[in-house]
Design an enzyme around this catalytic site. Structure first.
Site, mmCIF file in Angstrom:
data_model
loop_
_atom_site.group_PDB
_atom_site.id
_atom_site.type_symbol
_atom_site.label_atom_id
_atom_site.label_comp_id
_atom_site.label_asym_id
_atom_site.label_seq_id
_atom_site.Cartn_x
_atom_site.Cartn_y
_atom_site.Cartn_z
ATOM 1 N N HIS A 1 0.834 -1.201 0.000
ATOM 2 C CA HIS A 1 0.000 0.000 0.000
ATOM 3 C C HIS A 1 0.866 1.247 0.000
ATOM 4 C CE1 HIS A 1 -1.867 -3.229 2.460
ATOM 5 N NE2 HIS A 1 -2.859 -3.049 1.616
ATOM 6 N N ASP B 1 10.017 1.163 -37.771
ATOM 7 C CA ASP B 1 10.449 1.158 -36.372
ATOM 8 C C ASP B 1 11.962 1.160 -36.225
ATOM 9 O OD1 ASP B 1 10.743 -1.356 -37.310
ATOM 10 O OD2 ASP B 1 9.470 -2.327 -35.822
ATOM 11 N N HIS C 1 15.569 -2.182 -39.119
ATOM 12 C CA HIS C 1 15.923 -2.944 -40.319
ATOM 13 C C HIS C 1 17.417 -3.300 -40.352
ATOM 14 C CE1 HIS C 1 15.491 -4.627 -44.274
ATOM 15 N NE2 HIS C 1 16.501 -3.884 -44.727
ATOM 16 N N GLY D 1 17.994 -6.069 -37.893
ATOM 17 C CA GLY D 1 17.446 -7.326 -38.392
ATOM 18 C C GLY D 1 18.331 -7.936 -39.470
ATOM 19 N N THR E 1 8.997 -9.606 -40.737
ATOM 20 C CA THR E 1 8.605 -9.881 -42.114
ATOM 21 C C THR E 1 9.826 -9.945 -43.027
ATOM 22 O OG1 THR E 1 6.597 -8.673 -41.638
ATOM 23 C CG2 THR E 1 7.053 -9.157 -43.940
ATOM 24 N N SER E 2 10.803 -9.040 -42.819
ATOM 25 C CA SER E 2 11.952 -9.094 -43.726
ATOM 26 C C SER E 2 12.730 -10.387 -43.503
ATOM 27 C CB SER E 2 12.847 -7.865 -43.555
ATOM 28 O OG SER E 2 13.707 -7.993 -42.453
ATOM 29 N N ASP F 1 13.385 3.243 -49.736
ATOM 30 C CA ASP F 1 12.926 2.143 -48.893
ATOM 31 C C ASP F 1 14.115 1.384 -48.328
ATOM 32 O OD1 ASP F 1 10.852 0.253 -47.888
ATOM 33 O OD2 ASP F 1 12.034 -1.114 -49.124
ATOM 34 N N ALA F 2 14.068 1.092 -47.034
ATOM 35 C CA ALA F 2 15.200 0.421 -46.384
ATOM 36 C C ALA F 2 15.390 -0.990 -46.934
ATOM 37 C CB ALA F 2 14.975 0.380 -44.875
ATOM 38 N N GLY F 3 14.274 -1.691 -47.186
ATOM 39 C CA GLY F 3 14.378 -3.063 -47.679
ATOM 40 C C GLY F 3 14.978 -3.112 -49.072
#
Lengths: 579, 579
Positions: B217, B398, B401, B404, B444-445, B558-560
């Site tokens: 408490h 986010d 990349h 990842g 996903t990548s 695009d990063a991918g």
């Protein structure tokens, strides 16, 4: 905030290791996730669930007899890989093939889809069923695009029970498909969650707002609302889910009211009370609902309502026994009283607080009448000073003393009136009214006032007019009760500081030869109490006691002593106006 | 923040009503709390637990067969009243008397103490046992002043099982007393909780601090620490609890790692992993631990470790079956496979990702060697550009990349090397290495790269030198795999935007009569990919798709697609340096 981890990159691995250690009777680790430790029956279809971590008990928490055979465990909010899914499925397979079932998210669809192919290529029959229960994530004509949220739990449970029942792979896949088709969910969020190692929340909801349909990873919702009551939220969720009722749905449903992590069980039960009533109003018959944390999102604040429209099969599977780390549905059998007879239930009438009143004689009723008049006056005074008492208390305490006293006197008065109508004497009246005070006011001052009133009443005469000596003895009994309970000494800055001079003054009056009228003596005693209450402002705080106390700031009178002075003063004016 | 309620003053009442509705198979409401719905055996001692609300599943969540007979439910963080305790105890009584057991707090001690007197006065034998497990709340020579925290759960469970076993009131009280004497807890808090209706937290912990010993408490703790890892916290808690080991304690213990509300199961499992290891290092043998939310404080952030030093009786009672709304301990019996035989467990070797490699011939091994060289070069490039890829990704995604890709290539390379050592051909090597990429990189990548590599490898020749036509066919297979999985089109700002021109360029070279060397063709294709990747910066974002995508900001490549360009460029330089 997600606070506890070592290396954020190892969050899911470390979590899984600890989970398996704590539940090694039910699960064992395999590369990519967990499978049941006790192997299932040979030939049973294996149900393998999975997805990203951060949703416990989804997904590893539901592996065990009657529930899933395996769970594939990805990183936080990240789909597990194809290889993980294949490995867990192969380890879970008992020779009957594998149903892969999971929520509809792009990464999961890819990975579990590839896993299904690979398993079939490897000679292990596999099928997948997606969960698509979130009505906020796509419209009814695109049901297949809806995301899976807490409905996961229902679909997994039903498919698992169908597998346990012995259905073949097509049968189990069909059960899962039927369960998903019968399941609709809608959720709200009040605040986002924080990924392990992140300094900022992954997403936020503006203060005081409710985001309807916000996804469990922060996917966009459908509307933003002002904060609302639990009843209003229940209405929003029930209406939203029922608007998406499947075609041909019957009236038998089960429900999941799911907490996302920070919204706690107490809050969920409050919402459930309203949801259950609304569902019944709609003519629905709710079987075996679940209220709790079943699909979470780390420490996200929010909840969702899931309805599953049942048929006989779905209801049987939903209610079937299951034993898993996070969820157990025990078989109804086995918990009966095995020997002897059951104890009888108590008659509710016996629990009536008014039970046990013995009608009093005329003198007793008259004293009860005086007490009632005193309590009425006390009520007026306490209502008038509620805020003042709160302000005094707030200096050293939590500021609820005024509120507590008002709740106490209101309950006390209501109950004393009812007791008086039953011709209660002062002992019965103040016992019951004191109990009511303690019950409604709560807290330490509540129990002290309740005990004081009961002790006071027990010493008042039922058979003669109340004299000063009677009042002195009753007040002393009240003081004894307070001291026995609270252990406070004079100088501790509590109501004892005012009660002791009050009792001393009454005793002195009772013992003196002048034999003053009781009203005069009481009034003088009340003045002594009020003076002493004011003097508590000058007391050095007593710190360093074993039990932590508020610091009872010097310079402020004690709220408890102050209210005691008010009470005895008001009682004098009302109960003994003409003595 | 406690968000969901109607009238804050009715929080506990509304909570209880919803709780009873959701669990009406196990509990029924009586004035002041709940009792078991199915009545126990006549003559059994009733165990009645209780305290303030806000600690679910303490206290009403543990009422049911094998656990408590009744729970007295006070307002939030407020002792229930004497009358509530008496009423619940009378309703719970089955003729064997009542054990009242609860945590050591002033209000509870007063109210349950008075209730014990009243029950005895009314002819219902009653005893009380306080729980005093919190070692932070008083020193060892004042054990009786210690507060009760998560040890409540252990004492309640043990006392309840003793009652179920048929012990008389003194026996049950003795079991509870022994359980309490064997139980020690220590907790930490990271953040306070908010009372229903309050705008401010009831108390706070400074950002980035850990308050050791802070009460449930908000009672003062004993020290404040800098934030620490899960392993460090485990050490702090284990050392703190073991320093207070009871005299004569053996090596058999059970443990509760309890979450206070906002600290979630995933975090608790991470701490448990370390706690379990430390306890084993200390020579302790941990039986049937519980990791979860058993005594909470609304949405307070923090946790506590409880150890119970077991003897044979305590262990039997701790492990005995129980069925209650929040906690079920199913009997071990009844979950066996009832007919047929159990499925065999899979041989762990079968789950080895290296399983299934067929040694390749010389040409195949040579192609694997080229792939390895290419992957080494790709690894260097991706490590060099990890931050850059992260920055590009952070504009519309986010920002993970780069991380990842690095995790993916590292795992891929490690695995490809191991496969090469087993003489794998390109198909096996890239299947396994692609899986490793997908598993380690996640997301996903990851799955796209894993599938692309596996598809690419599957089309490379194992029996002849790799020509431009082979590379074109392999690249096209990789593109098909990516498209089948991700469904992206050219113009969506994904790696497909770079992969399509790469494949087109290779196919054109393969189909042309000039029959250029594969290295030259690959290098030209890589240039096309890199150019296309840069051009993704100029694409209009495609919004409004069914699945919410990041907005893929115009003006940023695009990063991918960018990383795809880097990969194929690096591969060209390393694998086909002299073609």
């Amino acid at each position: 905030m997600t606070t506890l981890y070592n290396d954020p990159a190892k969050f899911a691995d470390d979590m899984l290791a600890g989970f398996v250690d704590a539940h090694d009777d039910l699960v064992r680790a395999v590369p990519g996730g967990v499978v049941r430790a006790p192997r299932p029956r040979k030939g049973k279809v294996a149900v393998v669930v999975g997805g990203g971590s951060g949703h416990y008990p989804a997904f590893c928490g539901v592996v065990g007899p009657g529930f899933a055979d395996g769970a594939v465990v990805g990183n936080v909010f990240t789909s597990p890989s194809t290889r993980q899914a294949v490995t867990v499925a192969r380890a879970a397979d008992a020779g009957g093939g594998v149903l892969l079932t999971y929520g509809n998210y792009a990464g999961d669809v890819m990975n579990f889809g590839l896993a299904e192919q690979r398993l079939n290529d490897a000679g292990i029959p596999a099928r997948t069923v997606l969960v698509t229960d979130d009505v906020a994530s796509a419209s009814a004509d695109e049901e297949g695009k809806r995301r899976g949220i807490a409905g996961d739990f229902a679909v997994f449970k039903i498919a698992s029970a169908a597998a346990e029942e012995g259905l073949d792979l097509d049968g189990v896949a069909d059960a899962a498909t039927r369960a998903n088709a019968a399941t609709r969910s809608l959720g709200v969020a009040f605040d986002g969650c924080t990924m392990p190692g992140a300094d900022e929340p992954l997403f936020t909801v503006p203060d005081g707002k409710v985001a309807l349909g916000l996804g469990i990873h922060g996917e966009p919702g459908i509307s933003e609302h002002e904060s609302m009551t639990a009843d209003e939220l229940a209405r929003l969720l029930v209406d939203g889910v029922l608007a998406e009722r499947p075609a041909g749905a019957g009236t038998r449903v089960t429900a999941i009211l799911n907490g996302l992590g920070r919204t706690k069980y107490e809050e969920l039960f409050i919402v459930w009370k309203a949801v259950a009533a609304l569902l019944r109003d709609e003519g629905l018959d709710v079987a075996a609902p679940e209220v709790g944390e079943l699909v979470t999102s780390l420490d996200m604040a929010g909840c969702s309502l899931t309805l599953v429209f049942l048929d006989d099969d779905l209801e049987r599977w939903w209610s079937a026994p299951a034993l898993s780390p996070a969820y157990t549905k025990a078989p109804a059998a086995g918990w009966e009283v095995s020997e002897g007879e059951r104890a009888a239930a108590i008659d509710p009438a016996e629990l009536d607080p008014m039970a046990g009143i013995e009608p009093a004689g005329e003198q007793g009723r008259r004293t009860t009448g005086r007490i009632l008049a005193a309590l009425e006056a006390v009520g007026d005074v306490l209502h008038d000073h509620e805020d003042e008492l709160g302000r005094i208390d707030a200096v050293a305490g939590d500021g609820d003393h005024g509120r507590g006293m008002v709740k106490g006197i209101d309950a006390c008065l209501r109950t004393a009136r009812a007791a008086a109508e039953k011709d209660a004497g002062p002992a019965d009246a103040l016992r019951i009214a004191g109990d009511a005070w303690a019950t409604e006011a709560g807290g330490t001052s509540g129990v002290l006032w309740g005990a004081a009133l009961a002790a006071f009443g027990a010493r008042l005469p039922g058979d003669h007019r109340c004299e000063t000596a009677d009042l002195a003895a009753a007040a002393e009994a009240a003081l004894d009760a307070v001291r026995n309970l609270g252990k406070a000494q004079v100088g501790d800055k509590t109501l004892v500081d005012a009660l002791v001079p009050f009792v001393d003054s009454l005793k002195e009056a009772a013992g003196s030869s002048s034999d003053s009228a009781s009203g005069v003596a009481w009034r003088r005693a009340a003045e002594a109490a009020t003076t002493a209450a004011r003097q508590t402002a000058d007391l050095t705080p007593k710190l360093g006691r074993a039990r932590p106390l508020a610091d009872k700031s010097v310079g402020t009178p004690d709220a408890g002593a102050t209210s005691l002075g008010m009470v005895v003063t008001a009682a004098a004016d009302a109960a003994w106006p003409d003595d």
